[in-house]
Design a protein around this motif. Structure first.
Motif, short mmCIF file in Angstrom:
data_model
loop_
_atom_site.label_atom_id
_atom_site.label_comp_id
_atom_site.label_asym_id
_atom_site.label_seq_id
_atom_site.Cartn_x
_atom_site.Cartn_y
_atom_site.Cartn_z
N VAL A 65 51.87 42.87 45.01
CA VAL A 65 50.73 41.97 44.95
C VAL A 65 50.46 41.30 43.81
N VAL A 66 50.48 39.84 43.84
CA VAL A 66 50.30 39.12 42.92
C VAL A 66 49.03 38.43 42.90
N MET A 67 48.40 38.43 41.61
CA MET A 67 47.02 37.99 41.56
C MET A 67 47.21 36.73 40.51
N THR A 68 46.86 35.79 41.00
CA THR A 68 46.90 34.48 40.15
C THR A 68 45.60 33.99 39.91
N PHE A 69 45.39 33.20 38.49
CA PHE A 69 44.29 32.38 38.24
C PHE A 69 44.86 31.14 38.01
N LEU A 70 44.14 29.90 38.52
CA LEU A 70 44.76 28.52 38.44
C LEU A 70 43.39 27.66 37.80
N PRO A 85 37.77 18.92 39.25
CA PRO A 85 38.18 20.07 38.64
C PRO A 85 38.27 21.22 39.45
N ASP A 86 39.38 22.04 39.24
CA ASP A 86 39.43 22.97 40.24
C ASP A 86 39.85 24.28 39.47
N THR A 87 39.30 25.53 39.69
CA THR A 87 39.68 26.64 39.47
C THR A 87 39.68 27.67 40.74
N GLU A 88 40.66 28.54 40.58
CA GLU A 88 40.92 29.34 41.84
C GLU A 88 41.45 30.61 41.36
N CYS A 89 41.15 31.59 42.23
CA CYS A 89 41.81 33.16 41.87
C CYS A 89 42.10 33.66 43.05
N ALA A 90 43.32 34.12 43.43
CA ALA A 90 43.87 34.52 44.58
C ALA A 90 44.90 35.71 44.47
N PHE A 91 44.92 36.53 45.77
CA PHE A 91 45.79 37.49 45.76
C PHE A 91 46.84 37.05 46.75
N TRP A 92 48.10 37.30 46.55
CA TRP A 92 49.35 36.97 47.46
C TRP A 92 50.30 38.31 47.68
N MET A 93 50.81 38.07 48.96
CA MET A 93 51.73 39.24 49.38
C MET A 93 52.93 38.60 50.01
N PRO A 94 54.07 39.16 49.89
CA PRO A 94 55.32 38.63 50.72
C PRO A 94 55.39 39.38 51.85
N VAL A 95 55.55 38.37 52.80
CA VAL A 95 55.48 38.90 54.25
C VAL A 95 56.72 38.39 55.07
N TRP A 108 54.53 33.71 52.18
CA TRP A 108 53.43 34.24 51.24
C TRP A 108 52.22 34.43 52.01
N PHE A 109 51.32 35.55 52.09
CA PHE A 109 50.09 35.44 52.77
C PHE A 109 49.07 35.83 51.68
N MET A 110 47.90 35.04 51.81
CA MET A 110 46.82 35.19 50.72
C MET A 110 45.58 35.40 51.42
N PRO A 111 45.43 36.77 51.44
CA PRO A 111 44.34 37.23 52.30
C PRO A 111 42.98 37.14 51.58
N TRP A 112 42.93 36.92 50.15
CA TRP A 112 41.87 36.66 49.59
C TRP A 112 42.16 35.48 48.40
N VAL A 113 41.29 34.38 48.57
CA VAL A 113 41.09 33.19 47.78
C VAL A 113 39.69 33.13 47.27
N ALA A 131 41.77 31.73 53.57
CA ALA A 131 40.65 32.48 53.53
C ALA A 131 39.87 32.45 52.23
N LYS A 132 39.23 31.17 52.15
CA LYS A 132 38.52 30.97 50.89
C LYS A 132 37.08 31.22 50.97
N SER A 133 36.69 31.77 49.64
CA SER A 133 35.27 31.93 49.39
C SER A 133 35.02 31.29 48.15
N ILE A 134 33.68 31.06 47.85
CA ILE A 134 33.29 30.36 46.59
C ILE A 134 33.21 31.76 45.37
N GLY A 135 33.54 31.16 44.43
CA GLY A 135 33.66 32.17 43.07
C GLY A 135 33.71 31.40 41.88
#
Length: 324
Positions: A65-70, A85-95, A108-113, A131-135
């Protein structure tokens, strides 16, 4: 003959923009964590395998599971409205994409962004199905001795009509320690070098229990050598008259194309703390060993990238839309 689609009635000024999407001057910090294949496969069954009855399924290829901040500048190559201006946090998994028992490829599937603007959320979801939400993200200099990343969003301790949603830090990533040797920077320039390094980092974490086999691990490494990152999402919209049903549902595959990349590995040991709450069951969905877990690698990438046009590979009522 394909039916000609009606014109999309766009609104101005970034309510939702026309793709391809572009992020300029992006700086991404990526942290790898060990998950559990069975839990990750169950997550895919819930959120991605809507085409399973037609023979299209997605399976985990590595307990990674890869977690990224952008942080970067969000714009569009088609809509001339400017940038945000863009900031993001996401989880990635290889499928692996598997059609009628045959492997089609790795994505790559990103179930949480989580993103910081409505434009990023709405465009990402409505066009590709992310599957994006505000954070909100606190992104420090990761070289600082006390560096701490944090992502805050609305959380619900329990799921009931009486529970108030409260903005709280859901994810906290802290540097624990680093050695003198880790102060040395190992920089690499160029797309192929970056993806080769990512492939080497993943090679030791390909699971022998992954489905169908270790061959998927070798294919994953091969895909990482190419300067395009394949991603997959389920895109759906709730029906207005039957809200427990989807009036539209599909599987969308697309690619992200990076350029001008420069990567370095980050020093120190990193620990992720996940807030336990009913609204974000991350520990259960990824099979994490606890609410506090140590990263297995950490890296930083500077780049530009484009979120390319997608394609439907399955749609409710039409079935599989790609060759078998």
């Amino acid at each position: 003959m394909k039916t000609r689609l009606p014109e999309y009635r766009a609104r101005p000024a970034w309510v939702e923009s026309e793709p391809p999407g572009v992020i300029l001057d992006a700086r991404v910090q990526a942290f790898g964590f060990k998950g559990q294949v069975e839990a990750m496969d169950a997550l895919l069954d819930r959120y991605l395998n809507v085409g399973a009855q037609d023979g299209l399924v997605y399976r985990t290829v590595a307990p990674l599971v890869v977690m990224t901040f952008l942080k970067g500048r969000l714009t569009s190559s088609s809509d001339p409205y400017g940038w945000l201006p863009d900031t993001e946090c996401a989880f990635w998994m290889p499928v692996a994409s598997i059609l009628n028992g045959k492997v089609r490829g790795i994505s790559w599937f990103m179930p949480w962004v989580w993103v910081n603007s409505a434009a990023a959320m709405q465009t990402g979801y409505c066009v590709w199905g992310f599957a994006k939400s505000i954070g909100s993200c606190d992104i420090p200099d990761p070289r600082a001795s006390d560096a701490r990343f944090q992502m805050s969003t609305y959380v619900f301790d329990t799921l009931s009509p009486q529970t108030e949603g409260v903005v709280r830090p859901l994810l906290t990533l802290s540097k624990r320690k680093e050695t003198l040797l880790e102060h040395l920077e190992h920089g690499m320039s160029g797309v192929s070098q970056v993806f080769s390094a990512a492939g080497r980092a993943l090679e030791g974490w390909i699971s022998g229990q992954a489905k169908p086999s270790m061959d998927l691990g070798r294919e994953l490494i091969g895909d990482l050598l190419h300067p395009k990152v394949p991603v997959v999402n389920m895109k759906q919209f709730r029906d207005c008259a039957e809200p427990t049903r989807a009036c539209y549902q599909s599987i969308v595959e697309s690619t992200c194309t990076p350029s001008d990349m420069h990567m370095k590995f980050l020093p120190g040991e990193w620990r992720l703390d996940v807030l336990p709450c009913a609204s974000h069951p991350l520990r259960e969905e990824f099979g994490f060993s606890g609410d506090s877990i140590d990263a297995i690698f950490a890296a930083e990438v500077d780049m530009n990238f484009t979120a390319d046009l997608g394609k439907e590979v399955w749609r409710t009522g039409s079935g599989v839309l790609v060759p078998g």
